[in-house]
Design an enzyme around this catalytic site. Structure first.
Site, PDB file in Angstrom:
ATOM      1  N   GLY A  11       0.822  -1.192   0.000  1.00  0.00           N
ATOM      2  CA  GLY A  11       0.000   0.000   0.000  1.00  0.00           C
ATOM      3  C   GLY A  11       0.863   1.251   0.000  1.00  0.00           C
ATOM      4  O   GLY A  11       2.089   1.193  -0.142  1.00  0.00           O
TER       5      GLY A  11
ATOM      6  N   GLY B  46       2.831   1.105   3.527  1.00  0.00           N
ATOM      7  CA  GLY B  46       3.388  -0.104   4.093  1.00  0.00           C
ATOM      8  C   GLY B  46       3.096  -1.318   3.254  1.00  0.00           C
ATOM      9  O   GLY B  46       2.526  -1.231   2.164  1.00  0.00           O
TER      10      GLY B  46
ATOM     11  N   VAL C 156       1.845  -5.650   3.469  1.00  0.00           N
ATOM     12  CA  VAL C 156       1.010  -6.562   4.244  1.00  0.00           C
ATOM     13  C   VAL C 156       1.523  -7.985   4.060  1.00  0.00           C
ATOM     14  O   VAL C 156       1.805  -8.415   2.935  1.00  0.00           O
ATOM     15  CB  VAL C 156      -0.460  -6.471   3.809  1.00  0.00           C
TER      16      VAL C 156
ATOM     17  N   LYS D 158       0.090  -5.527   8.769  1.00  0.00           N
ATOM     18  CA  LYS D 158       0.492  -4.374   7.978  1.00  0.00           C
ATOM     19  C   LYS D 158       1.682  -3.710   8.658  1.00  0.00           C
ATOM     20  O   LYS D 158       1.565  -3.169   9.763  1.00  0.00           O
ATOM     21  CB  LYS D 158      -0.656  -3.376   7.852  1.00  0.00           C
TER      22      LYS D 158
ATOM     23  N   ASP E 108     -11.038   7.187   1.160  1.00  0.00           N
ATOM     24  CA  ASP E 108     -10.317   6.400   0.145  1.00  0.00           C
ATOM     25  C   ASP E 108     -11.064   5.108  -0.185  1.00  0.00           C
ATOM     26  O   ASP E 108     -10.484   4.019  -0.191  1.00  0.00           O
ATOM     27  CB  ASP E 108      -8.904   6.086   0.622  1.00  0.00           C
TER      28      ASP E 108
END
Length: 916
Positions: A612, A615, A617, A634, A740
């Site tokens: 993402g 970060g 996952v 995450k 988002d």
């Protein structure tokens, strides 16, 4: 009734003039020599059998043949050109076979024909332009349910002897001949022919039809008609019995003098864009048996004159904008079998007791998704013959009357999303044939009664989000047909049954009942013990909603991030090894860097699930004594600008939220790694079916059932997402704006239910502060992702709930068109919103994601209209939510309510279709 093949010795009956073998079970081929041996035949009827093979060529030798019917068999191949030699043929019926090819030109030269019927085959081609000069004696002409194309020739108006014309379900184009009224026909079937009309051209034929003084049936629905409905429709013959206008793009109002059509028994105006009020003159149609107003924009009050329609059996007016109370005089309609006023939203007041006294109501009473209030009258028990009672999404309150147990033939009882309170009536046990019981989201309390065990036909039981207490009755495990059960978020306690039906339920949810224990292993409940303290002894397990797959492997694919209950907050840099304190108690044990590293095999590439903005996952296996739990971790890239702040925003935004459709966080880690660098991570429940992005746009070029979504799955997902957003906006304190919403941030559980995640750029309204900085847009910039971000954000407007609604609208359109809003096709003035808006109506199926049709959940030939109706309703919401101006967008509460209604209506229909 005869069966088998036609005996060979029939050929010896050489003197036969008439051979009638219809309505039998004969099979095999029609004897190939029938025209060579039975040379005196004048009439031949083999209809309603199961003959196969071709039409015998020898039929052309029957020079005396006047009538031939091969209707409803399994014949295939072409219609023979040689049949054109039968100069005396008057009656030809080849309907409902599997014939293909074109109609031979020679058949159009049979001027003696009075009846010509080839409907229900696979024929194609055009109707000759001079058809009006070919059949001077024709009375019935049927080409329906084939693949004919081209224009309907204007010369067809010259067939003045025609009494019935069937052209429906073909692929014609252009306009209807304007002088069609010259035909003087009694029956005209033009529905689903793709012909056009608008305000400028094409609707003249309706005015001309006023000349058809004997007209009984006019079907012009499911075409490409647009523009206003001509007022001349009210000038049609008073003998008109059936008028079908639905499934068009027509607009305008119902003519005020529609009451002139006093002969009508069926009036269908469903699924158009008509608006305005229902005229008072509707009450003059005293012969009406079926009245359809569904899926329009009709507004205003339901006229009291509707009570004059004493012959009415079906009244369907769902999905409009009707308002005010339901007229009590509907209770005078003593023949009424179906009453559907659902999804009008502004219908208010109480449910009239008079309606509940209609013992004729046998099929359905649907008043769902309105604004009805007050108690459910005890008179409901008088509906002894009712099959479906559907009242979700209102404001009904008080106790569910015990008299409801008198409705002993109910199969569907849906009372969810109201404010009913008190206990569940014991009398429910009297409704032994009940298949679906839904009491979700009420204020019911007390124990779940054992009497549910007498509902031997129960397939689905939904009791979620009430205040039920006590154990789950063990008798439920004896309900052998039960496939789905949701009792989540109650106060249930004790040992979970695990025998009988609980071993193979397709879907079961017990989330939010912390005092339940035991049960089947897949539920991950704490074990029952004599010294149970009520605390969950497992460090990682918790009661979650699961789907128990009956077949197939469990897909363990991407589980991208992002969350709900966060119980952590920011720590000061430099506090080595110190974990953040929990914000609301010691519900879950904190986790160390070492445990996460071990569970991900040193954060190895093989466990990487996704990346993402802030970060990555990982899939992580957490070992706890004798158990292992799979989670998603995450890990924040603290070298990325804004990453640490994103961690803090997630903690701040979601520390107090709790909703089944938000991704559930288990714990967090704020520590120091072995290199002495600051380390921050969040631990979530694992989502084995990855993100919605993976399903809408699969990487595999081969699209199959296993990597695409059915229509029902899409509806479930969009309902879950809407519920989550509506919760964040209207039921959180303070409210939260996600900022988002997009497919990559929608995660799918094992049962394909959706979880909204990634609150890294969310906005907490009110006075929340993080690190002495106001949680404002200034530190984040434009919030959202390209294609989904609200247009006003790019102009400097403040973050608002309307921005989330815009993103939800784009997400919805993407889900049902299968097109990404950043697709290369969208450029200049064309975007996903305009693409859907331009196609709304007759082109809806064309823009819909074609992978929906890969799923054989419905018979497409039967369900296509209902699927189109469902998609139009969904696109309308998506278009409304994604309008350019925030003030023009639908409110999230209204969007969520309407999505529930659309989903529930579709599931009800698909359940019925599956059963039938």
């Amino acid at each position: 009734m005869f069966s088998g093949i036609v005996p060979a010795n029939l050929s010896f009956c050489t003197g036969l003039t008439t051979l009638i073998l219809h309505y039998n079970q004969l099979n095999g081929h029609i004897p190939v020599d029938i025209g060579d041996t039975l040379t005196h035949l004048q009439g031949l009827s083999l209809m309603e059998n199961t003959f196969t093979g071709f039409i015998p060529a020898s039929l052309a030798n029957l020079s005396s043949l006047h009538a031939v019917s091969l209707k409803r068999n399994l014949l295939h191949g072409p219609i023979l050109d040689s049949l054109g030699k039968l100069a005396g043929l008057q009656f030809l019926n080849f309907e409902d076979n599997r014939l293909s090819g074109v109609i031979p030109p020679s058949l159009y030269n049979l001027s003696s024909l009075t009846n010509f019927a080839v409907g229900g085959n696979k024929l194609h081609g055009n109707i000759p332009a001079d058809i009006g000069d070919r059949f001077p004696m024709i009375q019935e002409f049927s080409l329906d349910d084939n693949q004919f194309s081209g224009a309907i020739p204007s010369s067809i108006s010259n067939l003045t002897t025609l009494e019935g014309l069937w052209l429906s379900q073909n692929r014609f184009s252009g306009f209807v001949p304007p002088r069609l009224g010259r035909l003087q026909s009694r029956i005209l079937f033009l529905h689903e022919t793709n012909v056009e009309a608008n305000d400028r051209e094409g609707s003249e034929f309706i005015t001309s039809m006023a000349n058809c003084s004997q007209l009984r049936i006019l079907l012009i629905g499911n075409n490409s008609f647009s523009g206003r409905l001509p007022s001349s429709i009210a000038n049609l013959s008073t003998t008109l019995d059936s008028l079908y206008l639905g499934y068009n793009n027509i607009s305008g109002h119902i003519p005020s003098d529609v009451g002139n059509l006093v002969g009508l028994s069926i009036l269908e105006i469903g699924h158009t864009f008509m608006s305005g009020g229902i005229p008072e003159s509707i009450g003059k149609l005293v012969n009406l048996v079926q009245l359809y107003w569904d899926n329009n924009s009709f507004s205003g009050l339901i006229p009291p004159s509707i009570g004059n329609l004493t012959q009415l059996e079906w009244l369907l007016a769902p999905n409009n904008s009707l308002e005010g109370p339901i007229p009590a005089n509907l209770g005078t309609l003593e023949n009424l079998q179906i009453l559907d006023l659902s999804m009008n939203y502004k219908l208010n007041g109480s449910i009239p007791k008079e309606i509940l006294g209609l013992t004729s109501l046998s099929s359905q009473l649907d008043l769902s998704y309105n604004s009805l209030s007050g108690p459910l009258p005890s008179e409901v028990g008088r509906l002894h013959n009712l099959n479906k009672l559907i009242l979700p999404g209102n404001h009904l309150s008080g106790e569910i009357p015990d008299s409801i147990g008198n409705c002993i033939v109910l199969e569907f009882l849906l009372l969810d999303r109201n404010s009913f309170e008190g206990s569940m009536p014991q009398s429910f046990g009297n409704i032994k044939g009940l298949r679906v019981l839904n009491l979700t989201m009420n204020k019911l309390s007390g124990a779940i009664p054992d009497t549910l065990g007498s509902m031997h036909d129960l397939e689905q039981l939904y009791l979620a989000r009430n205040n039920f207490s006590g154990p789950i009755p063990a008798v439920i495990q004896d309900l052998t047909l039960l496939s789905k059960m949701d009792v989540s978020f109650n106060n249930l306690q004790g040992e979970m049954p695990k025998g009988g039906v609980f071993r193979n339920l397709t879907y079961i949810s017990v989330a939010g009942n912390s005092m339940l224990c035991g049960g089947i292993p897949q539920l991950h409940l704490a074990p029952c013990s004599t010294n149970q303290t009520g605390k969950n002894k497992r460090k990682w397990s918790k009661s979650i909603t699961i789907a128990l797959a009956t077949t197939g492997p469990i897909l363990l694919i991407i589980s991208v991030v992002f969350l709900t209950h966060i119980f952590c907050k920011k720590t000061t840099r430099g506090q080595k090894g110190q974990l953040p304190p929990m914000l609301i108690g010691e519900k879950y044990q904190r986790v160390s860097y070492h445990a996460l590293s071990a569970g991900t095999n040193g954060f190895s590439e093989e466990n990487l699930l996704g990346k993402g903005r802030y970060g990555v996952v990982y899939k992580c296996i957490m070992d706890d004594e004798d158990t292992s739990t799979t989670v998603a971790v995450k890990v924040f890239n603290l070298q990325q600008s804004g990453s640490s702040r994103s961690f803090d925003i997630e903690c701040e935004a979601l520390r107090l939220v709790r909703h089944r459709c938000l991704l559930n966080i288990i714990t967090c880690c704020s520590s120091i790694d072995p290199q002495g660098q600051e380390f921050k991570a969040l631990v979530f429940e694992f989502m084995p079916n990855g993100s919605l992005e993976d399903w809408l746009h699969p990487k595999s070029e081969e699209l199959t059932l296993s990597n695409t979504l059915s229509l029902a799955q899409r509806l479930d997902i969009v309902v879950d997402v809407a519920d989550a957003v509506e919760y964040l906006h209207n039921h959180c304190e303070p409210s939260i704006i996600h900022c988002d919403l997009k497919p990559r941030n929608i995660l799918l559980a094992e049962d394909m239910s959706a979880r909204v995640g990634d609150f890294g750029i969310s906005k907490v309204l009110g006075e929340s502060r993080i690190g002495n900085q106001n949680n404002s847009n200034s530190t984040i910039g434009i919030r959202g992702s390209i294609g989904y971000v609200a247009p006003e954000y790019g102009e400097g407007s403040a973050v608002s709930t309307a921005g989330d609604v815009f993103s939800l609208g784009i997400l919805l359109l993407e889900m049902f068109t299968g097109r990404n809003p950043t697709d290369d096709m969208f450029k200049d003035s064309l975007n996903l919103h305009k693409f859907a808006d331009d196609a709304l109506g007759d082109k809806t199926l064309e823009i819909s994601d074609s992978t929906i049709w890969l799923h054989p959940e419905l018979n497409a030939s039967i369900a296509s209209n209902r699927i189109k109706e469902c998609l139009i309703s969904i696109f309308r919401i998506g278009i409304s939510c994604s309008k350019q101006q925030p003030k023009d967008r639908m409110l999230i509460r209204d969007a969520a309510v309407q999505m529930h209604a659309i989903r529930d209506e579709y599931l009800m229909f698909s359940t019925e279709l599956y059963v039938t």
